[in-house]
Write an enzyme that holds these catalytic residues in place. Structure first.
Site, PDB file in Angstrom:
ATOM      1  N   HIS A 193       0.816  -0.989  -0.214  1.00  0.00           N
ATOM      2  CA  HIS A 193      -0.266  -0.097  -0.239  1.00  0.00           C
ATOM      3  C   HIS A 193       1.183   0.764   0.305  1.00  0.00           C
ATOM      4  CE1 HIS A 193      -4.415  -0.544   0.429  1.00  0.00           C
ATOM      5  NE2 HIS A 193      -3.847   0.689   0.583  1.00  0.00           N
ATOM      6  N   ASP A 197      -3.326   7.005  -2.291  1.00  0.00           N
ATOM      7  CA  ASP A 197      -4.779   6.896  -2.778  1.00  0.00           C
ATOM      8  C   ASP A 197      -4.407   5.834  -4.635  1.00  0.00           C
ATOM      9  OD1 ASP A 197      -7.528   6.453  -3.587  1.00  0.00           O
ATOM     10  OD2 ASP A 197      -7.541   8.626  -4.802  1.00  0.00           O
ATOM     11  N   ASN A 199      -3.783   2.327  -4.864  1.00  0.00           N
ATOM     12  CA  ASN A 199      -3.314   1.470  -4.361  1.00  0.00           C
ATOM     13  C   ASN A 199      -3.578   0.401  -4.865  1.00  0.00           C
ATOM     14  OD1 ASN A 199      -0.739   1.829  -2.552  1.00  0.00           O
ATOM     15  ND2 ASN A 199      -2.648   2.841  -1.731  1.00  0.00           N
ATOM     16  N   GLY A 200      -5.135  -0.060  -4.919  1.00  0.00           N
ATOM     17  CA  GLY A 200      -5.771  -0.898  -5.329  1.00  0.00           C
ATOM     18  C   GLY A 200      -5.949  -1.527  -6.758  1.00  0.00           C
ATOM     19  N   ARG A 201      -6.540  -0.196  -7.240  1.00  0.00           N
ATOM     20  CA  ARG A 201      -6.617  -0.217  -8.501  1.00  0.00           C
ATOM     21  C   ARG A 201      -5.516  -0.169  -9.381  1.00  0.00           C
ATOM     22  NH1 ARG A 201      -9.541   5.712  -9.232  1.00  0.00           N
ATOM     23  NH2 ARG A 201      -8.058   5.474  -6.941  1.00  0.00           N
ATOM     24  N   MET A 202      -4.022   0.127  -8.727  1.00  0.00           N
ATOM     25  CA  MET A 202      -2.077   0.193  -8.858  1.00  0.00           C
ATOM     26  C   MET A 202      -2.377  -1.554  -8.888  1.00  0.00           C
ATOM     27  SD  MET A 202      -0.166   2.448 -10.499  1.00  0.00           S
ATOM     28  CE  MET A 202       0.711   1.625 -10.384  1.00  0.00           C
TER      29      MET A 202
END
Length: 381
Positions: A193, A197, A199-202
């Site tokens: 992480h 902001d 982090n999930g999409r990355m």
């Protein structure tokens, strides 16, 4: 390296069987895609739009596939708010770069690349330090309860952890199947992480890039982002990340449930994409026959195909797809509306065309033939 990062698991016989089926489907897709077709461009665009929709909906940014396609073409969306459109545009820019990187001759993973992709995604959020490693701690909260469900590693550890991840991406577990390596790249990045902001999409985009670099097939055909963004699957996604990743950064080797979840997702999405590819050829041929029988220009098939796979068509996208003048595109669409293939709505810039009565019948006929997808682990375990 396993002591520093979450470790790549050993697959069990059931997982190897599922993996074999996935690889068979992907080889078949690659073989079919080797021959160019008139519908390829629209199919690829729609698959990318669905991947963007899936990954962003997980984060609460919801937009229709049709609006996402409009944003991809540089048009104003009809329904999506400006704030959500910015998220969509940023993610589309990053995925477009992923698509180019997948086939780049000279390539290596590095921390700068990951930061650049993050900047592309969230660069419009100047207050969130886009593309820069977070300066402090980070906590993931349950949106419903506010409870902290995950605490990332201390900020001081993040640069070193990213370097470890980059080293692994370039040279770790290279004998593992690409689907497994891609899943582990996703898991490790989302658990580090590293940014404030995105982090999930990355992490989902990195998974797609790892697969794209393996040249199994192009990124839009190997992404599972659409599947992850749908209904119950999104809850399952969070559940397995919580189960395997636990509540704090703490790498271990009990990661098979996560890899198994990803293999199931790849299998289900591959079934769906293979079905869409086969259907595209059948639909295009049917529409060509209709257009020819009615004495219409062959290019009109492009407009009809778009409203078959989508809820609407805009004049500007048809004009761009077929390299037409504004007048030519408008005349074609008026003619198709007059013959009940399309139904027009709205005026001027907001005007679009939805399926008309005749197209609705074609769509209903194909929908009635659609069989449910098969969960590969029901028979493998």
């Amino acid at each position: 390296m396993g002591a520093v990062m979450y470790a790549t698991p050993e697959l069990e016989p059931a997982d190897k069987a599922v993996l074999g089926e996935i690889e068979d489907m992907r080889r078949d897709l690659r073989y079919r895609l080797a021959e160019p077709h008139r519908w390829d461009g629209q199919l690829r665009r729609q698959l990318q739009a669905r991947a963007i929709q899936g990954s962003n909906s997980i984060e609460g940014y919801r937009a229709s596939v049709e609006d996402i396609e409009s944003i991809m073409l540089g048009e104003e969306p009809l329904e999506t708010s400006r704030a959500v459109a910015s998220e969509i545009a940023g993610y589309q820019q990053a995925l477009t770069y992923v698509r180019h990187l997948a086939s780049a001759r000279s390539f290596a993973y590095d921390r700068g690349l990951l930061n650049a992709l993050n900047f592309m995604m969230i660069g419009h959020h100047h207050d969130k330090s886009p593309g820069i490693v977070r300066p402090g701690g980070i906590y993931v909260r349950d949106s419903a309860t506010g409870e902290v469900v995950y605490e990332g590693p201390d900020a001081e550890e993040v640069p070193g952890l990213l370097d470890e991840l980059v080293a692994w991406l370039n040279g770790g577990d290279l004998d593992a199947p690409a689907y497994v390596r891609a899943a582990m790249a996703h898991l490790n990045l989302v658990k580090i992480h590293p940014w404030r902001d995105g982090n999930g999409r990355m992490s989902r985009a990195l998974q797609t890039l790892v697969l794209g670099r393996d040249q199994i097939t192009t990124p839009e055909f190997c992404s599972i982002e659409e599947w992850l963004g749908e209904g119950r699957t999104t809850y399952d996604y969070y559940d397995v990340l919580g189960e395997v990743g636990r509540r704090r950064w703490g790498p271990h080797d009990e990661t098979l449930p996560w890899v198994r979840f990803c293999l199931r997702a790849h299998h289900m999405q591959a079934q769906r994409v293979r079905r869409r590819l086969a259907e595209a050829g059948e639909v295009w041929t049917l529409l060509e026959e209709q257009v020819d029988a009615e004495g219409l220009n062959t290019r009109c098939v492009s407009a009809l195909y778009q409203v078959f796979v989508s809820r609407r068509l805009r004049r500007s996208s048809y004009q761009a797809d077929e390299s037409l003048s504004q007048g030519q595109a408008a005349r074609d669409l008026r003619e198709l509306a007059a013959r009940d293939w399309l139904t027009p709505y709205g005026e001027t810039k907001g005007r679009f065309y939805a399926p008309g009565p005749r197209m609705e019948r074609v769509k209903a006929d194909f929908a009635a033939r659609t069989a449910p997808l098969r969960d590969p682990y029901r028979s493998a375990l």
